[in-house]
Structures are given as structure tokens and as C-alpha cells.
Design a protein around this motif. Structure first.
Motif, PDB file in Angstrom:
ATOM      1  N   ILE A 208       0.917  -1.152   0.172  1.00 31.00           N
ATOM      2  CA  ILE A 208      -0.005   0.018   0.089  1.00 31.00           C
ATOM      3  C   ILE A 208       0.658   1.002  -0.020  1.00 31.00           C
ATOM      4  CG2 ILE A 208      -1.812   1.319   1.182  1.00 31.00           C
ATOM      5  CD1 ILE A 208      -2.838  -1.436   0.381  1.00 31.00           C
ATOM      6  N   VAL A 209       0.843   2.084  -1.149  1.00 36.23           N
ATOM      7  CA  VAL A 209       1.903   3.130  -1.193  1.00 36.23           C
ATOM      8  C   VAL A 209       0.823   4.546  -1.283  1.00 36.23           C
ATOM      9  CG1 VAL A 209       3.531   4.232  -2.789  1.00 36.23           C
ATOM     10  CG2 VAL A 209       3.305   1.897  -2.714  1.00 36.23           C
ATOM     11  N   ASP A 210       1.064   5.327  -0.162  1.00 35.05           N
ATOM     12  CA  ASP A 210       0.519   6.700  -0.102  1.00 35.05           C
ATOM     13  C   ASP A 210      -1.065   6.510  -0.559  1.00 35.05           C
ATOM     14  OD1 ASP A 210       2.852   7.962   0.418  1.00 35.05           O
ATOM     15  OD2 ASP A 210       3.492   7.933  -1.695  1.00 35.05           O
ATOM     16  N   CYS A 211      -1.794   5.742   0.108  1.00 34.73           N
ATOM     17  CA  CYS A 211      -3.199   5.510   0.066  1.00 34.73           C
ATOM     18  C   CYS A 211      -4.033   6.130   1.123  1.00 34.73           C
ATOM     19  CB  CYS A 211      -3.523   4.127  -0.286  1.00 34.73           C
ATOM     20  SG  CYS A 211      -2.883   3.221  -1.749  1.00 34.73           S
ATOM     21  N   GLU A 212      -5.170   6.301   1.030  1.00 32.17           N
ATOM     22  CA  GLU A 212      -6.157   6.925   2.235  1.00 32.17           C
ATOM     23  C   GLU A 212      -7.442   6.143   2.081  1.00 32.17           C
ATOM     24  OE1 GLU A 212      -7.863  11.226   3.583  1.00 32.17           O
ATOM     25  OE2 GLU A 212      -7.073  11.056   1.530  1.00 32.17           O
ATOM     26  N   ILE A 228       2.508  -7.716   4.653  1.00 34.47           N
ATOM     27  CA  ILE A 228       1.711  -6.425   4.325  1.00 34.47           C
ATOM     28  C   ILE A 228       2.672  -5.187   4.565  1.00 34.47           C
ATOM     29  CG2 ILE A 228      -0.309  -5.006   5.334  1.00 34.47           C
ATOM     30  CD1 ILE A 228      -1.600  -7.608   6.165  1.00 34.47           C
ATOM     31  N   CYS A 229       2.745  -4.689   3.581  1.00 32.93           N
ATOM     32  CA  CYS A 229       3.851  -3.400   3.611  1.00 32.93           C
ATOM     33  C   CYS A 229       3.276  -2.211   3.144  1.00 32.93           C
ATOM     34  CB  CYS A 229       5.071  -3.671   2.745  1.00 32.93           C
ATOM     35  SG  CYS A 229       6.581  -2.470   2.873  1.00 32.93           S
ATOM     36  N   LEU A 230       3.166  -1.074   4.037  1.00 29.09           N
ATOM     37  CA  LEU A 230       2.907   0.322   3.592  1.00 29.09           C
ATOM     38  C   LEU A 230       4.093   1.142   3.343  1.00 29.09           C
ATOM     39  CD1 LEU A 230       0.169  -0.879   5.098  1.00 29.09           C
ATOM     40  CD2 LEU A 230      -0.157   1.223   6.125  1.00 29.09           C
ATOM     41  N   LYS A 231       4.025   1.818   2.227  1.00 28.77           N
ATOM     42  CA  LYS A 231       5.220   2.620   1.772  1.00 28.77           C
ATOM     43  C   LYS A 231       4.660   3.915   1.477  1.00 28.77           C
ATOM     44  CE  LYS A 231       7.580  -1.479  -0.389  1.00 28.77           C
ATOM     45  NZ  LYS A 231       8.774  -1.369   0.123  1.00 28.77           N
ATOM     46  N   SER A 232       5.764   4.961   1.528  1.00 31.68           N
ATOM     47  CA  SER A 232       5.247   6.281   1.060  1.00 31.68           C
ATOM     48  C   SER A 232       6.274   6.765   0.019  1.00 31.68           C
ATOM     49  CB  SER A 232       5.173   7.159   2.142  1.00 31.68           C
ATOM     50  OG  SER A 232       5.120   8.543   1.617  1.00 31.68           O
ATOM     51  N   HIS A 233       5.878   6.738  -1.241  1.00 34.99           N
ATOM     52  CA  HIS A 233       7.187   7.025  -2.233  1.00 34.99           C
ATOM     53  C   HIS A 233       7.544   8.424  -2.702  1.00 34.99           C
ATOM     54  CE1 HIS A 233       6.845   2.636  -4.282  1.00 34.99           C
ATOM     55  NE2 HIS A 233       7.393   2.629  -3.242  1.00 34.99           N
ATOM     56  N   THR A 234       6.335   9.351  -2.184  1.00 32.83           N
ATOM     57  CA  THR A 234       6.561  10.666  -2.837  1.00 32.83           C
ATOM     58  C   THR A 234       6.282  11.866  -1.622  1.00 32.83           C
ATOM     59  OG1 THR A 234       5.318  10.051  -4.873  1.00 32.83           O
ATOM     60  CG2 THR A 234       5.650  12.151  -4.433  1.00 32.83           C
ATOM     61  N   GLU A 235       7.088  12.901  -1.621  1.00 35.26           N
ATOM     62  CA  GLU A 235       7.054  13.682  -0.656  1.00 35.26           C
ATOM     63  C   GLU A 235       5.695  14.414  -1.031  1.00 35.26           C
ATOM     64  OE1 GLU A 235       9.945  16.739   0.366  1.00 35.26           O
ATOM     65  OE2 GLU A 235      11.609  14.976  -0.546  1.00 35.26           O
ATOM     66  N   GLY A 236       5.023  14.666  -0.011  1.00 35.47           N
ATOM     67  CA  GLY A 236       3.444  15.422  -0.129  1.00 35.47           C
ATOM     68  C   GLY A 236       2.378  14.291  -0.338  1.00 35.47           C
ATOM     69  N   LEU A 258       5.762  -0.682   8.088  1.00 37.96           N
ATOM     70  CA  LEU A 258       5.390   0.586   7.663  1.00 37.96           C
ATOM     71  C   LEU A 258       6.922   1.187   7.288  1.00 37.96           C
ATOM     72  CD1 LEU A 258       2.800   0.056   9.153  1.00 37.96           C
ATOM     73  CD2 LEU A 258       2.854   2.287   9.892  1.00 37.96           C
ATOM     74  N   GLY A 259       6.895   1.634   5.993  1.00 39.42           N
ATOM     75  CA  GLY A 259       8.483   1.963   5.429  1.00 39.42           C
ATOM     76  C   GLY A 259       9.018   0.790   4.824  1.00 39.42           C
ATOM     77  N   THR A 260       9.887   0.884   4.629  1.00 40.42           N
ATOM     78  CA  THR A 260      11.322   1.487   4.216  1.00 40.42           C
ATOM     79  C   THR A 260      11.004   2.626   3.611  1.00 40.42           C
ATOM     80  OG1 THR A 260      12.330  -0.895   4.334  1.00 40.42           O
ATOM     81  CG2 THR A 260      13.491   0.859   3.112  1.00 40.42           C
ATOM     82  N   ALA A 261      10.442   2.577   2.297  1.00 41.58           N
ATOM     83  CA  ALA A 261      10.259   3.830   1.719  1.00 41.58           C
ATOM     84  C   ALA A 261       9.242   4.814   2.249  1.00 41.58           C
ATOM     85  CB  ALA A 261       9.632   3.647   0.201  1.00 41.58           C
ATOM     86  N   GLY A 262       9.848   5.785   2.704  1.00 40.59           N
ATOM     87  CA  GLY A 262       8.893   6.845   3.727  1.00 40.59           C
ATOM     88  C   GLY A 262       9.234   8.304   3.414  1.00 40.59           C
ATOM     89  N   LYS A 263       9.088   8.704   2.040  1.00 38.43           N
ATOM     90  CA  LYS A 263       9.391  10.190   1.607  1.00 38.43           C
ATOM     91  C   LYS A 263       8.378  10.892   2.237  1.00 38.43           C
ATOM     92  CE  LYS A 263      12.425   8.818  -2.065  1.00 38.43           C
ATOM     93  NZ  LYS A 263      12.538   9.226  -3.652  1.00 38.43           N
TER      94      LYS A 263
END
Length: 486
Positions: A208-212, A228-236, A258-263
């Protein structure tokens, strides 16, 4: 209130599927023989249903071979029991639309994949073919070693910027890479699916990447990589309002991460009554290491069975100058056992033995100097460790705590610190930490103490019990202030 809103969302998404008009796959001459490549026929059917007001494309018993297809708004893929959607093993049958995948959906709404059928990515053959073609120069080789190459190995599902998504009741298996990735999607339910994703390296269960507004419930997941991995690829952008409840996870990496990618970051995440077993790394890993934030997280009810590490909280700075934060974490009602041996031994793709020699690692909360993890509460823990920590395997003396590396820019895994001078809980660079009703047990004698705190400021330990042969001291503190033990 939060859970009530999510339940209403589930009912709404299910009502979309119930009210849809049905179209048999055979009506569009989609063949179920397992050998005819149906890509163009399936895509024509999806486009037709979309142009005619929406509905369900229904697959009955049979094996339907296809390359990349693209879901459109108001279309459901309904796989009845006995229906198998097969991914082609030819890499040239796949499109790249942000990511390479079998099923794409981009900038659409009201899309579903449902039913008691199966989607089989045939990932091992597909991955090997993809790598072979890359080695021969026929596919662009962006990454340089065979274990990774995520960019050329197709996923089974990749959805981007979609609204009202329903994934329910399916069996999803054998992706060549991550199984299913949902990026910048809103109002999504993943419920009662079975994941068997152990066909190749780097094969996550759910990403799940930057989802709501996401509900992930009642799923059974077996993955070679993170479950189950939550990521954040993009600032903002960030993950927000996500419920992870009543799932069973087995993996050779991390159970729920939660993370590794966490921009961007993570906010309002709840993981309730989940089970993690036979897992190589951490049952729960909360990582803020790429300049983003991680806050307002609740972990309530976890059974961690035969898992290498129970909980790992980590701040990092993988991008120089990008400071991350971690605040307001509550973790409670945890039952766990940590084995002495390798918990994923015998699985096809085991986690690699690394960062040795070291004794079994404890729970770790690790910030950075001057960059603290703050406001963490642990309540009602019952954890059994193997003990057996020996100075002859690895040794860090309590007057040598500064020798433990910070590793701010490294990949965040608990084992990277190597030897930790506590067998139960290790806290470093943290503020406002509370432990209550914690029971720790070491099965065998261990040279280390149950709890070590290094650069911790304002901590309360209440009703902490421990069982360890020959050990009477609970806690060692270093460079710490306002530590209260009751």
C-alpha cells in the motif's frame, strides 16, 4: 468512529459489485483452454463493459491465459470458483504503466476483482524468462543483479490513483515480483483473500503506497518478502486512515511493515488482532528513514509465533539532510515467542543469514542522536525468548554502548546493529517511553540484561516482570534521565 466509517465503506463497495450487470467471458470469445492468449479479447470485453455503463466480466471454470490488461471505471473482474486467470510467462506480453503488471488500473473509479477463483502469475517461469531476456540485452536492464530487478519482473496487480477499489475472496499467487501494489488510491477494501507469493525473490504479499481510507481484513498471506507493507514513495503524499485487522501472515521478511520507503509518511494506522508466524525478520516493523513522518499508530492484539524479532521501531536518514520523525505509537496486548533457530527454515526462499555473529536480538526502539522517537507506549506484553546469549558468540559490554553503530544511512533491519546488550528490550535515542504490565522470559541463561536504555529521557516502567536463570537486575541505563521503575 474511525472503524464505523470504514465499515460503511466496505458495505458501499460490496453494493457496487452486487448491483453490476453480468457479462460471461465466453460471450467475448475468451478461451478457457489455458493455452490461447486472451489479452486482446479480455481487453475488448473490459472496454465494452465500461462504455455500456459498467458491470462484471464473469469467468467460469477454466484456465484463461493473458498478458497485461487494463481495468476501466465501473468494471469488475469476477472469477468464479474454479476459474484461473493465468499470467503469460512471456515478458513481452506485459505493459509497463508506472510499473510492469498483469492487471493495471490507472485514474479510474469503482473497480473490483472478486470471486473465489484464482489469479496465478506463473511468476517463477516469468521471472526467469525476464532475467534471461535482460541478460541477452532484449529487455532494458535497469538493476544489475538477479535477486532484485523489480523493474522488469511483472507484478500481478498494479493500481494507481484509483477510487473505490474492492479486492475480495480471491486466491492470488505466484507473482514474479511484488504481488499487488496500490498507489495513491482512496477508499479501498482488501478482504478474505489468500496470498501465496513465494515463487521468487522480493515477492511481497500486499503493498500500500500513499493510500487513504484502506481496509485490509481477514486475509491469509504467505510471502517470500514482506507480508503487508505500507510505503510512501513521494513527498507530499502519505498513507492515512488504514485498518489492518484479523490477518494471518507468514513471510521470510517482515510480517507487517510501515516503511522502508517513507518520503511522505504514515498517519492513523491501526493493526488489530493479527497473527504472524514462521517469520524471519520482525512481526511488526515501524520505520521512518527517508525524511517523512510516522505518527498516531496503534498496534492492538498481536500473536507472534516463531518469529525472529517481535517489534522494531527505527528512525533513519537514508537521504542526507532529510530528517524523519516518529511520534505517538501505542502497542498493546502482545503474545510472542522468539526461537533460537531460523524461523523460516525449509521455505523455498528463506531470508538470508546475515549480520553475524550475534545472539538473538530483543525488541528494538532506535532513534538517532538528537533525533528522538517520542511518545511510545507498550502495554500488556507476554514474550518468551530462547535466552542462551553467550559472550563466546558475540559480546558488547555495558560500558561499551557507544560502540553500537548508529547506521543512519543504512537499510533498516534489526539485525544490522549486530550484537545488542539486552535480551528483552533495547531503547536508544527516545523520549517519553512507557512500559506497563510487561512479562519477559528467557528460557536459558543469557549473559545480557532484560532491558537496556541508552540516551532515553522520561521513561516509566510499571509492573515489569522477567524470568531468567541467575539474573536479578532488570535494567541498565546510560546517558538517560528521568527513568522511573515501579
Amino acid at each position: 468512529m474511525y472503524k464505523k466509517v470504514l465499515v460503511i465503506m466496505v458495505i458501499f463497495l460490496q453494493s457496487i459489485a452486487v448491483s453490476a450487470k453480468d457479462y460471461k467471458a465466453s460471450f467475448f470469445h475468451i478461451k478457457s483452454d489455458g493455452t490461447t492468449l486472451n489479452t486482446r479479447s479480455i481487453q475488448f470485453a473490459i472496454d465494452y463493459i465500461n462504455k455500456n455503463g459498467g458491470g462484471r466480466l464473469v469467468f467460469y471454470v477454466g484456465r484463461y491465459l493473458t498478458g497485461s490488461i487494463h481495468l476501466k471505471s465501473n468494471v469488475t473482474l469476477q472469477l468464479e470458483e474454479g476459474a484461473v486467470l493465468l499470467g503469460s510467462t512471456n515478458p513481452f506480453d506485459y505493459d509497463r504503466n508506472g510499473q510492469t503488471a498483469l492487471i493495471h488500473a490507472r485514474d479510474v473509479e469503482n473497480v473490483s476483482i472478486t470471486g473465489k477463483g484464482m489469479i496465478d502469475g506463473q511468476g517463477r517461469a516469468l521471472a526467469n524468462n525476464s532475467i534471461a531476456y535482460a541478460n541477452d540485452g532484449l529487455i532494458e536492464d535497469i538493476l544489475k543483479y538477479d535477486r532484485t530487478r523489480e523493474s522488469i519482473r511483472p507484478m500481478v496487480i498494479y493500481f494507481f490513483n484509483c477510487v473505490n477499489v474492492n479486492i475480495k475472496d480471491l486466491i492470488l499467487q505466484n507473482s514474479a515480483c511484488w504481488l499487488q501494489t496500490y498507489e495513491r488510491c482512496k477508499n479501498m477494501v482488501i478482504d478474505h483473500i489468500t496470498v501465496n507469493n513465494v515463487a521468487f525473490w522480493n515477492s511481497d504479499g500486499i503493498d500500500i503506497v500513499d493510500c487513504e481510507n484502506v481496509v485490509i481484513t481477514n486475509n491469509n498471506i504467505d510471502a517470500a518478502d514482506d507480508g503487508i507493507c505500507l510505503k510512501s514513495h513521494t513527498e507530499g503524499f502519505f498513507c492515512n486512515n488504514i485498518l489492518i485487522e484479523n490477518n494471518i501472515v507468514r513471510t521470510s521478511a517482515n510480517g507487517i511493515k510501515l516503511g522502508t520507503a517513507g518520503k511522505g509518511g504514515f498517519r492513523n494506522i491501526k493493526a488489530i488482532n493479527n497473527t504472524v508466524y514462521n517469520t524471519y525478520r520482525s512481526a511488526i516493523a515501524l520505520q521512518s528513514v527517508d525524511g517523512g513522518f510516522l505518527e498516531d499508530i496503534l498496534i492492538d492484539g498481536l500473536k507472534s509465533i516463531n518469529t525472529g524479532n517481535v517489534i522494531f521501531l527505527r528512525l533513519g536518514e537514508r537521504i542526507p539532510g532529510k530528517k524523519s520523525t516518529m511520534n505517538r505509537i501505542a502497542i498493546k496486548n502482545i503474545e510472542a515467542d522468539v526461537p533460537l533457530g531460523k524461523p523460516d527454515a525449509g521455505y523455498d526462499y528463506e531470508g538470508p543469514i546475515e549480520d553475524m555473529p550475534r545472539n538473538i536480538s530483543p525488541i528494538i526502539i532506535a532513534g538517532l542522536p538528537g533525533q528522538y522517537i517520542e511518545d511510545v507506549t507498550f502495554t500488556n506484553f507476554n514474550i518468551s525468548y530462547p535466552g542462551a546469549g553467550s559472550k563466546f558468540v558475540a559480546y558488547v559490554a555495558l560500558d561499551k554502548l557507544d560502540s553500537i553503530p548508529e547506521l543512519a544511512g543504512g537499510y533498516p533491519e534489526f539485525s544490522k546493529f549486530k550484537e545488542i546488550p539486552a535480551w528483552g528490550i533495547y531503547v536508544r535515542h527516545a523520549k517519553n517511553i512507557n512500559f506497563s504490565n510487561i512479562n519477559l522470559k528467557a528460557e536459558k541463561k543469557d549473559y545480557r540484561l532484560p532491558v537496556v536504555m541508552d540516551d532515553v529521557h522520561v521513561a516509566h516502567l510499571k509492573k515489569i516482570t522477567f524470568e531468567q536463570i541467575g539474573q536479578k537486575q532488570l535494567l541498565h541505563t546510560y546517558k538517560s534521565t528521568d527513568i522511573v521503575v515501579q
